[in-house]
Write an enzyme that holds these catalytic residues in place. Structure first.
Site, PDB file in Angstrom:
ATOM      1  N   HIS A   1       3.190   9.749   1.910  1.00 47.18           N
ATOM      2  CA  HIS A   1       3.845   8.443   2.184  1.00 47.18           C
ATOM      3  C   HIS A   1       4.820   7.870   1.045  1.00 47.18           C
ATOM      4  O   HIS A   1       4.283   7.352   0.102  1.00 47.18           O
ATOM      5  CB  HIS A   1       2.709   7.397   2.380  1.00 47.18           C
ATOM      6  CG  HIS A   1       2.788   6.410   3.267  1.00 47.18           C
ATOM      7  ND1 HIS A   1       2.849   6.269   4.606  1.00 47.18           N
ATOM      8  CD2 HIS A   1       3.042   5.125   2.878  1.00 47.18           C
ATOM      9  CE1 HIS A   1       3.071   5.215   5.108  1.00 47.18           C
ATOM     10  NE2 HIS A   1       3.398   4.413   4.112  1.00 47.18           N
TER      11      HIS A   1
ATOM     12  N   HIS B   1       6.287   6.702   6.247  1.00 40.22           N
ATOM     13  CA  HIS B   1       6.580   5.413   5.476  1.00 40.22           C
ATOM     14  C   HIS B   1       7.757   4.799   6.243  1.00 40.22           C
ATOM     15  O   HIS B   1       7.960   3.717   6.320  1.00 40.22           O
ATOM     16  CB  HIS B   1       6.319   5.583   4.091  1.00 40.22           C
ATOM     17  CG  HIS B   1       6.804   4.128   3.435  1.00 40.22           C
ATOM     18  ND1 HIS B   1       5.920   3.127   3.484  1.00 40.22           N
ATOM     19  CD2 HIS B   1       7.880   3.730   2.743  1.00 40.22           C
ATOM     20  CE1 HIS B   1       6.556   1.915   2.866  1.00 40.22           C
ATOM     21  NE2 HIS B   1       7.780   2.454   2.214  1.00 40.22           N
TER      22      HIS B   1
ATOM     23  N   ASN C   1      -0.386   1.219   9.764  1.00 41.24           N
ATOM     24  CA  ASN C   1       0.048  -0.052  10.537  1.00 41.24           C
ATOM     25  C   ASN C   1      -0.466  -0.203  11.808  1.00 41.24           C
ATOM     26  O   ASN C   1       0.027  -0.789  12.650  1.00 41.24           O
ATOM     27  CB  ASN C   1       1.533   0.096  10.673  1.00 41.24           C
ATOM     28  CG  ASN C   1       2.268   0.412   9.170  1.00 41.24           C
ATOM     29  OD1 ASN C   1       2.915   1.466   9.473  1.00 41.24           O
ATOM     30  ND2 ASN C   1       2.270  -0.525   8.653  1.00 41.24           N
TER      31      ASN C   1
ATOM     32  N   HIS D   1      -0.076   0.297   3.208  1.00 39.50           N
ATOM     33  CA  HIS D   1      -0.651  -0.931   3.666  1.00 39.50           C
ATOM     34  C   HIS D   1      -2.226  -0.773   4.058  1.00 39.50           C
ATOM     35  O   HIS D   1      -2.610  -1.427   4.783  1.00 39.50           O
ATOM     36  CB  HIS D   1       0.187  -1.118   5.019  1.00 39.50           C
ATOM     37  CG  HIS D   1       1.458  -1.769   4.779  1.00 39.50           C
ATOM     38  ND1 HIS D   1       1.549  -2.958   4.611  1.00 39.50           N
ATOM     39  CD2 HIS D   1       2.736  -1.166   4.976  1.00 39.50           C
ATOM     40  CE1 HIS D   1       2.915  -3.327   4.219  1.00 39.50           C
ATOM     41  NE2 HIS D   1       3.516  -2.108   4.960  1.00 39.50           N
TER      42      HIS D   1
HETATM   43 FE   LIG Z   1       4.118   2.460   7.805  1.00 37.99          FE
HETATM   44 FE   LIG Z   2       4.180   2.563   4.350  1.00 35.90          FE
END
Ligand SMILES: [Fe+2]
Ligand SMILES: [Fe+2]
Length: 270
Positions: A155, A180, A43, A71
């Site tokens: 994750h 996560h 992120n 992501h």
């Molecule tokens: Fe995250």
């Molecule tokens: Fe994630």
């Protein structure tokens, strides 16, 4: 017996997360005498994805290696950039057609080599991935026996899947760090076989937010069921991490402690 410390930093969210890692992360790494640092960076670019520019000063810099997650491909062009970034590990159980690497072996400046593996969970996750248990078994068979210290970023959303992975790998790896959820769990422990485990390390993101994003927008999304722009909050950053002490001669963990601090960008006293 030699004992080394490794710092694992939870999901770094956006610009505020980057600033906190650059300052507080570097300070903690030094204070806790951590010879190696891994951070989850899925992120790091505006709250979704990774770019080489966003890693500037963070990795290399504070984190020797960064890991991905669901992501990892959110930023356009990162599929090209990752190829030349030896410090970035994307989930190993994604399609083999994806660029980048799912695990790698690094030199620890303090002693010998260590392996870092990134895996994605499959329970309550939207991303398509292969079985993380079978994948990690295959990777462990490929890692040379001389590499004793192995660190896994799992994750995943479900604590059951994360605990199952940790027990599955107990005695085979040095640590399993859950990431996560962006919320740190209070279950950091050493499993019977000598593997350190925490269900979720947490995040480096805004404390007064929902997982690092504007709380009012997230509430509105839940209330209306309509799409909302979920802005990343860049102030009042909390810094969540875990520190593992381990014996590099046999790869066994000796101690794990979770860290959760407010950075200097906060109004809340530390
Ligand atoms: Fe995250
Ligand atoms: Fe994630």
């Amino acid at each position: 017996m030699i004992s080394l410390n490794l710092l694992f930093i939870g999901d770094i969210v956006g610009k505020g997360g980057r600033r906190a890692v650059a300052s507080l992360g570097a300070e903690i790494r030094k204070k806790e005498n951590c010879s190696f640092c891994i951070a989850n960076a899925e992120n790091i670019a505006g709250g979704a994805g990774i770019t080489a520019k966003c890693l500037d000063g963070i990795s290399p810099g504070v984190a020797d290696v960064v890991t991905g997650g669901d992501h990892v491909w959110d930023q356009k062009g990162f599929d090209k950039e990752i190829v030349s970034l030896a410090n970035v590990i994307r989930p190993a159980n994604s399609s083999s057609l994806q660029p980048g690497r799912g695990f790698s072996i690094y030199n620890n400046p303090a002693s010998g080599e260590l392996a870092v593996i990134s895996l994605l969970g499959r329970v309550f996750m939207k991303t398509e991935s292969n079985c993380p248990f079978e994948t990690v078994q295959g990777i462990l068979a490929k890692i040379p026996k001389t590499v004793k210290s192995i660190f896994v970023d799992f994750h995943a959303e479900a604590t059951s899947e994360k605990a199952a992975m940790a027990h599955f790998l107990d005695g085979k790896v040095t640590a399993v760090f859950g990431t996560h959820t962006h919320v740190q769990t209070s279950d950091a422990r050493i499993l019977p076989g000598g593997t350190a485990f925490i269900s979720d390390v947490g995040m480096v993101g805004a404390d007064d937010s929902i997982l690092g994003r504007d709380k009012n927008a997230v509430i509105k999304k839940f209330l209306t069921g309509m799409p909302q722009k979920l802005e990343v909050v860049d102030e009042g950053i909390r810094f969540d991490a875990a520190i593992v002490s381990y014996n590099p001669e046999n790869g066994k963990a000796l101690k794990i402690k979770s860290v959760s601090l407010m950075s200097e960008y906060s109004n809340v006293p530390p």
